[in-house]
Each structure stands twice: as C-alpha cells, then as structure tokens.
Design a protein around this motif. Structure first.
Motif: not given
Length: 178
Positions: A23-52
């Motif tokens: 099961g421990s070999s799954l952890i890095p892949w889930l971590g990478l997916a979490a990074i993708v999600i984080l970058l995606d969500q931060v970019s969307k929050i930023t664009i919604t704050k800066l643009f109408a």
C-alpha cells in the motif's frame, strides 16, 4: 549465510512492491494527484478573484486569460442541458478516480502508466470539486488564432487530463512495441 537471507528478504520485498501489493507504493501517486488538484484549485480561485465573468485579458497575440464557466464536459458538451449533467459528470469523475486508485495499487511499479493515471485522476477530481462547489467548471485559458478561431477555454485540470492521456498512449505504444 545471514547476508544471503537479507538479500532474499530484500528481493522478496521488492517483488511484492512491483506486483503492487504494498500500500505504501500508492502514497507517492496520491501525493502527485493532490499536487495537481492543489495547483488547479489555486489557479481557479486566483482567476475568480481577479476577473469578472467573461472578462478577458490579452497576454500574447495567441493567448488570453478569460473567466468562463462550463456546465458540460469537454468543449462544453451537454452544457445547455437542464442540469442533470452536473451529477453525471461528477459521478463519472468519482468512479473513474476510484478505478484509477485500484489500478495504481496494482501497477505501482509501472512509472509511466502511473504518471498517466495520476494526472488523469488529479484533473478529473479538480473538475469534480468545481462541479460540487459551484455547479460548473471554471475555465480560463483561452488560446486563439487572431480573432478567427478560439480554442474552447480550459483549465489546469483539463491540461493534466490531456497530458495524462498522452502519456497513457505513449505507455501503451511502448508496451505494444516490446
């Protein structure tokens, strides 16, 4: 003799890891997916704050930032429907992610395959979060050719899905070649 036992134990550990039973070999892949999600969500929050909504800013002669919403799937497929598509695409994203986690646990030693699946899962979950929180997906990357043709706006989650699909195809081509 003790050295030989350690080496056999070590080989046993590695082979169990390759088969995906650890099961421990799954952890890095889930971590990478979490990074993708984080970058995606931060970019969307930023664009919604800066643009109408529908506001656009030209960045280059072929690229704009623009805030738009997509209630459908890729290329606004089914966006004009009554709203049922939100639940269908959310369910599909969650089911696909569960299946991807299963595949990652079974094939964690196949690096390119796992990179592909992880990017697809991270992107899918990034868009699922949007659908659950807002009822639509936030898109903001707008590529165009002069004012003649605009590629449909997309986001980082979509980019991760496309990159993951490309890696998946490359991995399959490499596997078939062998």
């Amino acid at each position: 003799m003790a050295t030989k036992k350690r080496s056999n134990f070590s080989a046993g550990s590695n082979s169990s890891r390759s088969s995906g039973s650890s099961g421990s070999s799954l952890i890095p892949w889930l971590g990478l997916a979490a990074i993708v999600i984080l970058l995606d969500q931060v970019s969307k929050i930023t664009i919604t704050k800066l643009f109408a909504y529908a506001e656009s800013m030209s960045v280059t002669s072929f690229f704009n930032l623009v805030l738009v919403y997509n209630k459908g799937a890729a290329f606004s497929f089914l966006a004009a429907e009554s709203g049922w598509q939100r639940y269908v695409f959310t369910a599909l994203g969650l089911i696909a992610s569960a299946y991807i986690i299963f595949l990652l646990s079974r094939h964690s030693s196949q690096k390119l395959f796992c990179w592909a699946l992880t990017l697809i899962m991270g992107g899918a979950l990034g868009n699922v979060i949007d659908r659950l929180m807002y009822g639509h997906v936030i898109d903001f990357l707008d590529f165009h050719y002069q004012d003649i043709y605009h590629f449909p706006a997309f986001n980082l989650a979509d980019s991760a899905i496309v990159l993951g699909a490309g890696l998946f195809i490359l991995d399959e081509l490499r596997r078939v070649k062998k």
